[in-house]
Design a protein around this motif. Structure first.
Motif, PDB file in Angstrom:
ATOM      1  N   ASP A  27       0.868  -1.179   0.000  1.00  0.00           N
ATOM      2  CA  ASP A  27       0.000   0.000   0.000  1.00  0.00           C
ATOM      3  C   ASP A  27       0.911   1.238   0.000  1.00  0.00           C
ATOM      4  O   ASP A  27       2.088   1.153   0.349  1.00  0.00           O
ATOM      5  CB  ASP A  27      -0.872  -0.024   1.265  1.00  0.00           C
ATOM      6  N   TYR A  28       0.360   2.377  -0.389  1.00  0.00           N
ATOM      7  CA  TYR A  28       1.135   3.607  -0.319  1.00  0.00           C
ATOM      8  C   TYR A  28       1.237   4.077   1.126  1.00  0.00           C
ATOM      9  O   TYR A  28       0.271   4.026   1.862  1.00  0.00           O
ATOM     10  CB  TYR A  28       0.464   4.701  -1.156  1.00  0.00           C
ATOM     11  N   GLY A  29       2.423   4.542   1.520  1.00  0.00           N
ATOM     12  CA  GLY A  29       2.589   5.133   2.836  1.00  0.00           C
ATOM     13  C   GLY A  29       2.131   6.577   2.821  1.00  0.00           C
ATOM     14  O   GLY A  29       1.876   7.139   1.759  1.00  0.00           O
ATOM     15  N   PRO A  30       2.026   7.192   4.000  1.00  0.00           N
ATOM     16  CA  PRO A  30       1.528   8.564   4.074  1.00  0.00           C
ATOM     17  C   PRO A  30       2.495   9.607   3.482  1.00  0.00           C
ATOM     18  O   PRO A  30       2.051  10.648   3.026  1.00  0.00           O
ATOM     19  CB  PRO A  30       1.325   8.796   5.567  1.00  0.00           C
ATOM     20  N   VAL A  31       3.790   9.318   3.515  1.00  0.00           N
ATOM     21  CA  VAL A  31       4.747  10.255   2.939  1.00  0.00           C
ATOM     22  C   VAL A  31       4.947   9.901   1.474  1.00  0.00           C
ATOM     23  O   VAL A  31       5.120   8.731   1.137  1.00  0.00           O
ATOM     24  CB  VAL A  31       6.103  10.182   3.678  1.00  0.00           C
ATOM     25  N   MET A  35       6.270   3.265   0.876  1.00  0.00           N
ATOM     26  CA  MET A  35       5.484   2.057   0.662  1.00  0.00           C
ATOM     27  C   MET A  35       5.311   1.297   1.976  1.00  0.00           C
ATOM     28  O   MET A  35       6.233   1.212   2.771  1.00  0.00           O
ATOM     29  CB  MET A  35       6.251   1.175  -0.337  1.00  0.00           C
ATOM     30  N   VAL A  36       4.130   0.763   2.166  1.00  0.00           N
ATOM     31  CA  VAL A  36       3.899  -0.175   3.267  1.00  0.00           C
ATOM     32  C   VAL A  36       3.853  -1.567   2.648  1.00  0.00           C
ATOM     33  O   VAL A  36       3.059  -1.802   1.731  1.00  0.00           O
ATOM     34  CB  VAL A  36       2.562   0.121   3.970  1.00  0.00           C
ATOM     35  N   ILE A  37       4.705  -2.458   3.115  1.00  0.00           N
ATOM     36  CA  ILE A  37       4.648  -3.828   2.602  1.00  0.00           C
ATOM     37  C   ILE A  37       3.706  -4.615   3.497  1.00  0.00           C
ATOM     38  O   ILE A  37       3.950  -4.771   4.693  1.00  0.00           O
ATOM     39  CB  ILE A  37       6.036  -4.480   2.570  1.00  0.00           C
ATOM     40  N   LYS A  38       2.602  -5.059   2.916  1.00  0.00           N
ATOM     41  CA  LYS A  38       1.579  -5.762   3.699  1.00  0.00           C
ATOM     42  C   LYS A  38       2.022  -7.211   3.969  1.00  0.00           C
ATOM     43  O   LYS A  38       2.938  -7.719   3.323  1.00  0.00           O
ATOM     44  CB  LYS A  38       0.244  -5.694   2.951  1.00  0.00           C
ATOM     45  N   PRO A  39       1.365  -7.855   4.927  1.00  0.00           N
ATOM     46  CA  PRO A  39       1.844  -9.187   5.343  1.00  0.00           C
ATOM     47  C   PRO A  39       2.056 -10.185   4.195  1.00  0.00           C
ATOM     48  O   PRO A  39       3.077 -10.872   4.154  1.00  0.00           O
ATOM     49  CB  PRO A  39       0.748  -9.651   6.302  1.00  0.00           C
ATOM     50  N   PHE A  42       5.037  -9.171   2.302  1.00  0.00           N
ATOM     51  CA  PHE A  42       6.239  -9.289   3.120  1.00  0.00           C
ATOM     52  C   PHE A  42       6.677 -10.753   3.261  1.00  0.00           C
ATOM     53  O   PHE A  42       7.869 -11.062   3.259  1.00  0.00           O
ATOM     54  CB  PHE A  42       6.034  -8.663   4.500  1.00  0.00           C
ATOM     55  N   TRP A 154      15.678   9.411  -2.379  1.00  0.00           N
ATOM     56  CA  TRP A 154      14.479  10.217  -2.526  1.00  0.00           C
ATOM     57  C   TRP A 154      13.872  10.085  -3.915  1.00  0.00           C
ATOM     58  O   TRP A 154      14.538  10.285  -4.909  1.00  0.00           O
ATOM     59  CB  TRP A 154      14.783  11.680  -2.209  1.00  0.00           C
ATOM     60  N   GLU A 166      12.032   4.624   0.124  1.00  0.00           N
ATOM     61  CA  GLU A 166      12.694   3.673   1.016  1.00  0.00           C
ATOM     62  C   GLU A 166      12.447   2.286   0.462  1.00  0.00           C
ATOM     63  O   GLU A 166      11.347   1.990   0.004  1.00  0.00           O
ATOM     64  CB  GLU A 166      12.083   3.766   2.425  1.00  0.00           C
TER      65      GLU A 166
END
Lengths: 488, 488
Positions: A27-31, A35-39, A42, A154, A166
């Protein structure tokens, strides 16, 4: 019920983004750029990581951990290196927040650092500043260290897994007594990357060397594995750098040789990242979603029970118990879906998530002492007795692994064109595909082709045969045979 | 040859620092407050990590990864939380470096971020900003996510593993439909932490609850495991927080209940860190160096061959081959030391590194068909035939694991004092040790005792018996039975 996926041909890019979303990978992170890697995504990364970690440990490498923050002056010591990373780094300048009556929580100006810190974009500089302390004599060599870490470069144009500010990766940093040993290490690792890509991710790769224009900032030579994605574009899936003595020079790391001379240490570095998850999607995905190679799939076999009554539910549970137990004992990753969604929903959902094998079982199958196995790669269904199913599942998993690889290989071969006319190159690059041809070795030629077609030299393949070839652009004698393609 | 270790009694702090150095566990990084975890120390952490990762996966938790950077405004949303972390955070303000003719490489002022980013000191805020997107209904609950990550809390007083600006940890962040379920999760995890500490690290711990003054910034209740170190000081080895609805409130995370009401989600978070490596050293180390619990030791058995000639060397290699093979097949982590150091050096070196078992073998042992096994925990040596040795090694490893635990437990019990006079408390705290006594529950009492003795309430033990106790300070009726100690 979730909405369907767009067809790949209608928009590869939106198809990709939607798979990442609908298969619950990330999912997209707030910044912006994060990126948020979901379970589920991951777990896929963990399986890749575990496979490669085992390979490097078996070849004598060890893991360690170096700090996240690099003093600005360290980055500046190697001229090409800082040039390569200066424009895309996160810079820490302060270390305290305070409350401000007017503006709420603000940065405390009094906490300003004397020297700014760079969040590592890669760790050569900080690691070589430590090697300076650790290396005195040839007895201290080689050092074969790897680290699994997060790094930051960046980025504003985010594509989940492929390009994020990141990302997670491994970075190997080795130190050697001789140039030959460092070069051998660089190539040995390239071999492991090829093995990881081909045998685990089922992604065929071309091993080669980067041109000067494309090599790592600070390297003497950059080797790479390049893969063809489902849209015929290239993806750099891993790089292994022979750093020569550049970082030893920058950090003054010398060692005493066996015959008592003082010499600069030889270095390599190499990395693969969470980008590999993107490569898997782009290589194997189809119009139904993800297709995962069994060796790294978080779930290898999903069981979909088909029932209406509580009695039927219990019947199925009893019926499959010994099957599941047997598979689990053989370390097959099985998941049973007992949620109250419809079988149709479940089929779609697990197809989206790319689970290699689906087992369907309902009261009628039980009557016949049967089960149904469906392959995700081919859609093929087989009806089997329970006894047959126990044996068949491991066989099918091997078979699916091989089939995904050979499909991808066939696709690449079909779309790789050995040509010698520049017009043809332009057409092929426009339509999509790899061009294998001669190049005169000039940076100016490379730059012009890039300008005119957006294609870059992905690599000089290790098996190049430049003899008698002519440069596709200048028609002068070719210095190298190369692969041109548009790239991610 | 390396210089010896100072005796523990002569200076516990310098003894600790030198073990970390001489056992090759870690080194200071170039930026003040940072740490480099060296391969041997990292392998220890990997073994701890693997042990705990298995436990949480078996109890239904999954790993994921959230971004390193937290927008400043997120941190500010939970008042206590920002208060707790504001004074020690790394703040990213810019994203580009540029070359400046006068000053070399400088921060490009034009790359200033609109909103500053905080390098995560912990991830509650960024994770709950995502849970806001992911949670709509009771069907989405519970979420049982953990992440293994680096975090940063600015520190100038560095002690390797115990207190560093950046450290590695796991942070669990779960979301639940009911208060009861969240509280149960908090306690279940506390149980796993106790199991990890006692069964794997051989460190006995007291499970308890923190006072208001000591609890996590943003938690309703903080549970902890507290251990006694070799200098009789306490070390907080892990914490598990019941966060109530605080973060759900801060990020407006509501869910639809089964009966169609809208409710705020209940939360927990919990973590253990690389600090555990410090705890192992401080608990089990002795005047010869580290003593490692076999379950998490990178090397469980080191083989020291004793020979003078090449013939003897070959003889030993042949002699031990089947032994080593057998142990490796039984997943015993064996290392053979064939370096050209003297046996004496090797003995000291591997004792320093805390390897639980040493096998010595030379030509004379071979003549008798024997080997010598030496235990690191007790120094005891046993002479065995080869056949006996095969069976004996796994037994001894279990035995050493148990012995380290019971030694530490005896030490803690000997130095824990159940008292009711404040004078006695002062004496004991000065000499070192745990005081178990009554407390009237007042923050002012707690603060006064801390001021006068430097001792803090480590926890209210879960097995407290406050009935009929009086407060050791005010002599009013005790609200709780508590543990006082000086702490790391």
């Amino acid at each position: 019920m979730r909405k369907g996926l767009p067809k790949r041909e209608e928009g590869f890019s939106s198809w990709y983004t939607q798979i990442v979303n609908k298969a619950d990978l990330a999912d997209y992170g707030p910044v912006k750029g994060t990126m948020v890697i979901k379970p589920y995504g991951f777990q896929l990364w963990e399986n890749i990581k575990e496979s490669f970690d085992k390979m490097i440990k078996e070849t004598g490498h060890v893991n360690a951990y170096f700090p996240l923050f690099i003093p600005k002056s360290f980055l500046a010591r190697e001229a090409e290196h800082v040039e390569g990373f200066a424009k895309e780094c996160a810079i820490v300048t302060h270390t305290r927040l305070k409350s401000d009556e007017k503006n709420g929580v603000v940065v405390d100006p009094e906490s300003k650092l004397e020297e700014e810190l760079i969040v590592r974009p890669t760790s050569e500089t900080i690691i070589w500043s430590m090697y300076k302390k650790w290396i005195q004599s040839y007895r201290d060599l080689p050092i074969l260290i790897n680290q699994w870490a997060n790094v930051v470069r960046w980025e504003m144009r985010t594509r989940l897994f492929l390009r994020t500010s990141e990302f997670l990766w491994q970075e190997g940093h080795t130190a050697h007594a001789t140039k030959e040993e460092a070069e051998k290490e660089t190539l040995d690792i390239l071999g492991l990357y090829q093995k990881l890509a081909e045998e685990y991710l089922a992604i065929p790769v071309i091993t080669g060397i980067k041109t000067e224009a494309e090599k790592f900032a600070g390297a003497e030579r950059t080797y790479c594995i390049e893969a063809m994605m489902g849209d015929k574009k290239a993806l750099q899936a891993g790089t292994s750098h022979d750093l020569g003595q550049n970082f030893a020079k920058a950090f003054d790391v010398k060692f005493q040789t066996k015959d008592n001379r003082e010499e600069l240490v030889w270095a390599t570095s190499w990395g693969v990242s969470t980008r590999l998850v993107g490569a898997i999607i782009l290589t194997h995905g189809d119009d139904k979603g993800l297709r995962l190679p069994p060796k790294i799939a978080p779930i290898q076999l999903v069981i979909i029970p088909i029932y209406k009554t509580i009695e039927q539910e219990q019947l199925i549970k009893d019926y499959i118990q010994d099957l599941v137990e047997d598979w689990k004992n053989h370390e097959i990753r099985v998941h049973e879906d007992w949620t109250d969604n419809t079988p149709g929903f479940k089929f779609n959902n697990w197809e989206m998530k790319g689970v290699p094998l689906r087992l369907e079982v309902g009261p009628r199958d039980i009557e016949k002492n049967n089960v149904v196995l469906a392959r995700r790669d081919s859609g093929e269904k087989v009806f089997l007795s329970k006894v047959e199913a126990i044996k068949k599942v491991p066989e099918l998993l091997i078979n699916i692994q091989e089939n995904l690889f050979s499909q991808a290989l066939q696709f690449r071969e079909k779309n790789t064109h050995v040509i010698n006319k520049y017009d043809e190159l332009k057409t092929i690059i426009k339509q999509g595909g790899f061009v294998r041809c001669g190049w005169d070795g000039k940076a100016s030629t490379e730059a012009k082709i890039k300008e005119e077609t957006k294609a870059t030299i992905r690599c000089i393949p290790l098996d190049e045969k430049p003899k008698d070839l002519k440069c596709i652009y200048s028609t002068s004698p070719a210095k190298h045979e190369v692969i041109f393609a548009k790239a991610y």
